[in-house]
Each structure stands twice: as C-alpha cells, then as structure tokens.
Design a protein around this motif. Structure first.
Motif, PDB file in Angstrom:
ATOM      1  N   GLY A 129       0.782  -1.258   0.089  1.00  0.00           N
ATOM      2  CA  GLY A 129       0.001  -0.037  -0.051  1.00  0.00           C
ATOM      3  C   GLY A 129       1.025   1.231   0.098  1.00  0.00           C
ATOM      4  N   ARG A 130       2.043   1.284   0.681  1.00  0.00           N
ATOM      5  CA  ARG A 130       2.724   2.649   0.808  1.00  0.00           C
ATOM      6  C   ARG A 130       3.276   2.607  -0.653  1.00  0.00           C
ATOM      7  NH1 ARG A 130       7.951   3.917   0.670  1.00  0.00           N
ATOM      8  NH2 ARG A 130       8.719   1.539   0.443  1.00  0.00           N
ATOM      9  N   LEU A 131       3.647   1.623  -1.291  1.00  0.00           N
ATOM     10  CA  LEU A 131       4.214   1.776  -2.841  1.00  0.00           C
ATOM     11  C   LEU A 131       3.117   2.317  -3.791  1.00  0.00           C
ATOM     12  CD1 LEU A 131       6.446  -1.409  -2.882  1.00  0.00           C
ATOM     13  CD2 LEU A 131       7.296   0.873  -2.666  1.00  0.00           C
ATOM     14  N   THR A 132       1.936   1.707  -3.702  1.00  0.00           N
ATOM     15  CA  THR A 132       0.678   2.166  -4.657  1.00  0.00           C
ATOM     16  C   THR A 132       0.459   3.495  -4.183  1.00  0.00           C
ATOM     17  OG1 THR A 132      -0.771   1.187  -3.361  1.00  0.00           O
ATOM     18  CG2 THR A 132       0.108  -0.285  -5.007  1.00  0.00           C
ATOM     19  N   ARG A 133       0.208   3.939  -3.136  1.00  0.00           N
ATOM     20  CA  ARG A 133      -0.125   5.120  -2.720  1.00  0.00           C
ATOM     21  C   ARG A 133       0.861   6.281  -3.304  1.00  0.00           C
ATOM     22  NH1 ARG A 133      -0.807   3.361   2.172  1.00  0.00           N
ATOM     23  NH2 ARG A 133       0.605   4.477   3.198  1.00  0.00           N
ATOM     24  N   ALA A 147       2.843   5.794  -5.814  1.00  0.00           N
ATOM     25  CA  ALA A 147       2.910   5.902  -7.273  1.00  0.00           C
ATOM     26  C   ALA A 147       1.403   6.437  -7.725  1.00  0.00           C
ATOM     27  CB  ALA A 147       3.129   4.405  -7.837  1.00  0.00           C
ATOM     28  N   GLY A 148       0.519   6.224  -7.013  1.00  0.00           N
ATOM     29  CA  GLY A 148      -0.719   6.913  -7.432  1.00  0.00           C
ATOM     30  C   GLY A 148      -1.860   5.732  -8.399  1.00  0.00           C
ATOM     31  N   VAL A 149      -1.363   4.506  -7.925  1.00  0.00           N
ATOM     32  CA  VAL A 149      -1.801   3.411  -8.667  1.00  0.00           C
ATOM     33  C   VAL A 149      -2.891   2.817  -7.623  1.00  0.00           C
ATOM     34  CG1 VAL A 149      -1.346   0.829  -9.410  1.00  0.00           C
ATOM     35  CG2 VAL A 149       0.289   2.909  -9.733  1.00  0.00           C
ATOM     36  N   PRO A 150      -4.114   2.384  -8.329  1.00  0.00           N
ATOM     37  CA  PRO A 150      -4.967   1.593  -7.439  1.00  0.00           C
ATOM     38  C   PRO A 150      -4.541   0.273  -7.130  1.00  0.00           C
ATOM     39  CG  PRO A 150      -6.099   2.563  -9.360  1.00  0.00           C
ATOM     40  CD  PRO A 150      -4.553   2.763  -9.610  1.00  0.00           C
ATOM     41  N   PHE A 151      -4.845   0.069  -5.634  1.00  0.00           N
ATOM     42  CA  PHE A 151      -4.357  -1.421  -4.951  1.00  0.00           C
ATOM     43  C   PHE A 151      -5.690  -2.039  -4.598  1.00  0.00           C
ATOM     44  CE2 PHE A 151      -2.472  -2.783  -0.874  1.00  0.00           C
ATOM     45  CZ  PHE A 151      -2.357  -4.234  -1.532  1.00  0.00           C
ATOM     46  N   LEU A 152      -6.143  -3.239  -5.123  1.00  0.00           N
ATOM     47  CA  LEU A 152      -7.105  -4.066  -4.894  1.00  0.00           C
ATOM     48  C   LEU A 152      -6.561  -5.182  -3.953  1.00  0.00           C
ATOM     49  CD1 LEU A 152     -10.082  -5.361  -5.076  1.00  0.00           C
ATOM     50  CD2 LEU A 152      -9.375  -6.033  -7.323  1.00  0.00           C
ATOM     51  N   LEU A 153      -7.092  -5.229  -2.591  1.00  0.00           N
ATOM     52  CA  LEU A 153      -6.540  -6.378  -1.916  1.00  0.00           C
ATOM     53  C   LEU A 153      -7.938  -7.539  -1.873  1.00  0.00           C
ATOM     54  CD1 LEU A 153      -4.367  -7.139   0.029  1.00  0.00           C
ATOM     55  CD2 LEU A 153      -5.813  -6.197   1.886  1.00  0.00           C
ATOM     56  N   ASP A 154      -7.565  -8.703  -1.792  1.00  0.00           N
ATOM     57  CA  ASP A 154      -8.190  -9.817  -1.675  1.00  0.00           C
ATOM     58  C   ASP A 154      -8.228 -10.066  -0.416  1.00  0.00           C
ATOM     59  OD1 ASP A 154      -9.641 -12.191  -1.372  1.00  0.00           O
ATOM     60  OD2 ASP A 154      -9.203 -12.756  -3.223  1.00  0.00           O
ATOM     61  N   GLU A 210      -4.482   1.772   7.637  1.00  0.00           N
ATOM     62  CA  GLU A 210      -3.090   1.203   7.964  1.00  0.00           C
ATOM     63  C   GLU A 210      -2.385   0.179   6.737  1.00  0.00           C
ATOM     64  OE1 GLU A 210      -0.610  -2.313  10.358  1.00  0.00           O
ATOM     65  OE2 GLU A 210      -2.426  -1.557  11.103  1.00  0.00           O
ATOM     66  N   ILE A 211      -3.159  -0.208   6.052  1.00  0.00           N
ATOM     67  CA  ILE A 211      -2.828  -1.077   4.614  1.00  0.00           C
ATOM     68  C   ILE A 211      -2.446  -0.046   3.421  1.00  0.00           C
ATOM     69  CG2 ILE A 211      -3.516  -2.715   2.964  1.00  0.00           C
ATOM     70  CD1 ILE A 211      -4.787  -4.235   5.266  1.00  0.00           C
ATOM     71  N   GLY A 212      -3.433   0.858   3.394  1.00  0.00           N
ATOM     72  CA  GLY A 212      -3.598   1.822   2.294  1.00  0.00           C
ATOM     73  C   GLY A 212      -3.988   1.407   1.032  1.00  0.00           C
ATOM     74  N   CYS A 213      -4.919   0.205   0.953  1.00  0.00           N
ATOM     75  CA  CYS A 213      -5.545  -0.278  -0.156  1.00  0.00           C
ATOM     76  C   CYS A 213      -6.484   0.691  -0.696  1.00  0.00           C
ATOM     77  CB  CYS A 213      -6.143  -1.767   0.117  1.00  0.00           C
ATOM     78  SG  CYS A 213      -7.078  -1.931   1.286  1.00  0.00           S
ATOM     79  N   ASP A 214      -6.914   0.546  -1.778  1.00  0.00           N
ATOM     80  CA  ASP A 214      -8.188   1.178  -2.401  1.00  0.00           C
ATOM     81  C   ASP A 214      -9.644   0.601  -2.437  1.00  0.00           C
ATOM     82  OD1 ASP A 214      -6.619   4.012  -3.458  1.00  0.00           O
ATOM     83  OD2 ASP A 214      -5.521   2.497  -4.103  1.00  0.00           O
ATOM     84  N   MET A 215      -9.332  -0.655  -2.495  1.00  0.00           N
ATOM     85  CA  MET A 215     -10.494  -1.507  -2.692  1.00  0.00           C
ATOM     86  C   MET A 215     -10.076  -2.907  -1.818  1.00  0.00           C
ATOM     87  SD  MET A 215     -10.822  -0.945  -6.625  1.00  0.00           S
ATOM     88  CE  MET A 215      -9.133  -0.756  -6.786  1.00  0.00           C
ATOM     89  N   LEU A 216     -10.868  -3.321  -1.279  1.00  0.00           N
ATOM     90  CA  LEU A 216     -10.858  -4.554  -0.381  1.00  0.00           C
ATOM     91  C   LEU A 216     -11.935  -5.419  -0.250  1.00  0.00           C
ATOM     92  CD1 LEU A 216      -9.256  -5.209   3.059  1.00  0.00           C
ATOM     93  CD2 LEU A 216     -11.566  -5.811   2.822  1.00  0.00           C
ATOM     94  N   THR A 217     -11.990  -6.911  -0.542  1.00  0.00           N
ATOM     95  CA  THR A 217     -12.967  -7.679  -0.629  1.00  0.00           C
ATOM     96  C   THR A 217     -13.024  -8.728   0.289  1.00  0.00           C
ATOM     97  OG1 THR A 217     -11.709  -9.061  -2.581  1.00  0.00           O
ATOM     98  CG2 THR A 217     -13.337  -7.221  -3.187  1.00  0.00           C
ATOM     99  N   ALA A 218     -13.981  -9.228   0.809  1.00  0.00           N
ATOM    100  CA  ALA A 218     -13.929 -10.243   1.908  1.00  0.00           C
ATOM    101  C   ALA A 218     -15.180 -11.160   1.972  1.00  0.00           C
ATOM    102  CB  ALA A 218     -13.748  -9.644   3.256  1.00  0.00           C
ATOM    103  N   THR A 219     -15.300 -12.227   2.476  1.00  0.00           N
ATOM    104  CA  THR A 219     -16.216 -13.046   2.660  1.00  0.00           C
ATOM    105  C   THR A 219     -16.748 -13.081   3.928  1.00  0.00           C
ATOM    106  OG1 THR A 219     -17.094 -15.348   2.162  1.00  0.00           O
ATOM    107  CG2 THR A 219     -14.980 -15.126   3.055  1.00  0.00           C
TER     108      THR A 219
END
Length: 393
Positions: free
Chosen positions: A172-176, A178-185, A199-208
């Motif tokens: 997340g630190r790297l993607t922020r 660079a301004g690149v979207p980060f999708l975390l499964d 804390e993670i800095g993701c832009d999208m997160l999915t969960a079950t």
C-alpha cells in the motif's frame, strides 16, 4: 476469551474437530438465530414486509462491517460472495492495450482467470511479481515494476493455499506513492486477524462472511475508498446502484452502494451482521492473537511428525497450515482424517495457478484452526495424522 463459553455457543464443536475455518467457519448460535428468525419472519408476514420491519438492523450491517476493517458505512457494498465483490471492483476499471496489472504468485485462482480474461479482451498485460526469499511478494521487485503503464496492483492478502501473510501495508505504501489503485483480496484475513484499510493503504478490499468471520455462506462485501471512485465505473447499473434522471440518463448512488444490487438474502445479511458484531465484541486483536498462536502450534507439531512435511511460506504466517503426507495423496489423507472426526480440506492447484507454477507442491492437506478450537483438539488432529502417516487408514 472464555473458550468454553464460545464452544457452548458453537453447536458444531460438539460433533467434530473443525479445522476447516479457511473453508467455512462454524456458525455461532447467535448468528444461526439471526438467520433463522428472519426466515421465520418472512414466512409469517412476507418477504418485503419482513425487510421493511427489520430495515434498521439490515442497514446497520454496513456499519458493522466498516468498523471491522476500519472504514465507514458508506464505503461498504454487500454481495452474495467475495468473488462477486472482487469482480465488481476489478471489472469497474477500464483497461486498454499496453496497460499492466501487477499481481503476486499467491493470487487466488478466480482473480487470475479474471486478469487473463481482461487481458484477452483489452490487450492489457498481466505481470506476476516474483516472491522474495521468504516466499512472500517481493516489494522491492514490485517497486521496480510499477511504472506509468501500471493500471492496478491486485494482491491476495492470505492465499487459499497456505499460511503466508503478504506484506499488504508495504504494498500500500508503494501504490499510494505511485498513485496506482490497489485491490486487496482479504477473503482469508478478515475475521482471522486485524485488518485496517487505513494502515494497509489499499483502495479496494474484498472479503467473505463464511470463513474466519463465521458468517453464513452466500455473503461477502466490498470496501471502496471514496477517492478510488475516480478510477472506477461500475460495470452493472441497476435500480439499487443508480437513479434514473427522468429522461435518458442516470446518476450513480453515493459511495460504495453504487456496486450493490437490489435483491438480497436479508436472512444472510443479518447473519453476516451478527457474525461481525460478535467479532467486534470479542476484539480482533484477541481473535488474531489466539488464531495465529494456534496456527503456529499446529505447524510446529506437524513438523515433528515423521512422514509429514509442512509447506507454508512467508515471514509472517497465519492460522492456515498446509502439509503433505509421504506416500499418500492429499485427498486420501483428508478422507482418513474425516473418518476420525477431523474436518480439513485439500488445496487445489487450479485455485493458485501462479504458486503451482512456482512450487508444484499442490494438492496439500489444509488445516485451519480458529479461536474456538482448543489445544487438545490440535493435539488429537496431529496424533491422527501421525497415525495416518505411519500407515493407518
């Protein structure tokens, strides 16, 4: 935690040693009651009427899930499973020839197939970031690969095939930067240990809901950072996600609700809410500490069994433990454990294609304890595997 009380509130613990929480956790009576009572209400007064009567409780589920991942209620969209939630995020990105999607070797199989389909359709490129010496995604290599062609970084936090925990916050630190979207499964991590989107800095997160969160099957959710909507155009428009303007146009709903559909199993939604409330009350720090400790205990014990070899990667490892039994197919070992009252499952090479290319160890026996399991149960499971490895069936 009062483990005895938690087990009394979990009917399934009376019958089996359930070490398949990475598949589906055991429902608590509280969650079961939330589901069944709403079904009974629907049967008594009607489905629409039951939803109207329980509207406040239904709407509160977004808030419970948001608290679970450190977000806000408006940033949550509900789905019938995590794959549909992930698809809603991924397919909302516009890809074109020359664009690149960066992912890791631990990426879940359905995600990989979606990347490949999108690449075939659009001419985009899928780039697999190598692992580091510990077997987790190499963040130095990721930093070198991110460039102006990178349209998305998509990473599975915890793979379905082992105990690895990828370094999500560093990604997340790297993607922020660079301004690149980060999708975390986060299908295998939400409910197992603390997950915080800030804390993670993701832009999208999915969960079950059905795994470590201990919710009913047929539930999942998507969290979307508000700023990420600039990169996303939902690929489905329907009456819940958009509002007709009265002529030939429409506008999207505010926040993440633009990704939802109108129809839901509200019994399952309420069950998901009950499971999330219970996790919040127990505290994810306490849940995570116990789950990860049980995983470490199980892994260490299996490593000491002759004929059994564990195959988990990563500097940080969680409560998912994979192993092979010498001279025995994984499915046969799992069946032998089931005959002894121990629930486990088997990893599927097709569900972790890039990991399979790299290691070629799958299928493996997968054991996944959770906080309501006891140390005595783990010891019995290890004894059973030792007996199986020694030639028992």
């Amino acid at each position: 935690m009062d483990i005895d009380a938690l087990r009394q509130d979990t009917p399934g613990t009376a019958h089996r040693i359930h070490l398949n929480n990475a598949g589906a956790g055991l429902l608590s009576r509280r969650t079961l009651q939330a589901v069944t009572s709403h079904l009974e209400l629907e049967a008594t007064i009607g489905g629409y009427e039951a939803a109207d009567q329980e509207r406040d409780r239904i709407d509160a589920v977004h808030g419970h899930l948001a608290r679970l991942v450190g977000g806000r209620a408006a940033e949550i969209a509900l789905f019938d499973n995590s794959t549909h939630a992930w698809n809603a995020a991924f397919y909302s990105l516009e890809l074109k020839p020359g664009d690149r999607v960066l992912t890791g070797r631990a990426e879940y199989g359905s995600n990989v197939l979606a990347y490949l389909q999108a690449a075939r359709r659009t001419g985009a490129e899928v780039v697999v970031v190598p692992d580091d010496a510990d077997g987790q995604l190499d963040t130095a290599a990721l930093a070198d690969l991110i460039d102006d062609r990178t349209r998305l970084v998509g990473v599975t936090h915890v793979p379905t095939s082992g105990g690895l925990v990828n370094p999500a916050a560093e990604i997340g630190r790297l993607t922020r930067a660079a301004g690149v979207p980060f999708l975390l499964d986060a299908t295998q991590s939400v409910g197992q240990f603390p997950v915080d989107v800030a804390e993670i800095g993701c832009d999208m997160l999915t969960a079950t809901g059905r795994k470590f969160l201990r919710g009913p099957r047929g539930t999942g959710f998507l969290w979307v950072r508000p700023e990420a909507h600039a990169h996303l155009e939902p690929y489905v428009a329907e009456v819940a996600s958009a509002t007709w303007d009265g002529e030939r146009g429409f506008s999207w709903q505010e926040g993440a609700r633009r990704f939802e559909t109108w129809e839901n199993s509200y019994a399952n939604v309420l069950g998901l809410g009950a499971a999330a409330e219970q996790a919040l009350e127990l505290g994810m720090d306490a849940i995570g500490a116990r789950a990860l400790a049980l995983g470490a205990r199980l892994r260490e014990a299996l490593d000491a069994v002759p004929g059994v070899t564990t195959h988990d990667l990563g500097r940080r490892r969680c409560a998912i433990v994979t192993c092979a039994v010498a001279g025995m197919a994984a499915a046969e070992a799992a069946e032998a454990l089931a005959a002894r009252g121990v629930n486990v499952t088997v990893t599927d090479p097709a569900q972790t294609q890039f990991d399979t290319e790299q290691r070629g160890v799958h299928p493996l026996v997968r054991l996944s304890p959770h906080y309501y399991n006891t140390e005595a149960e783990l010891d019995r499971a290890v004894e059973a595997l030792a007996e199986i490895a020694a030639g028992g069936r």
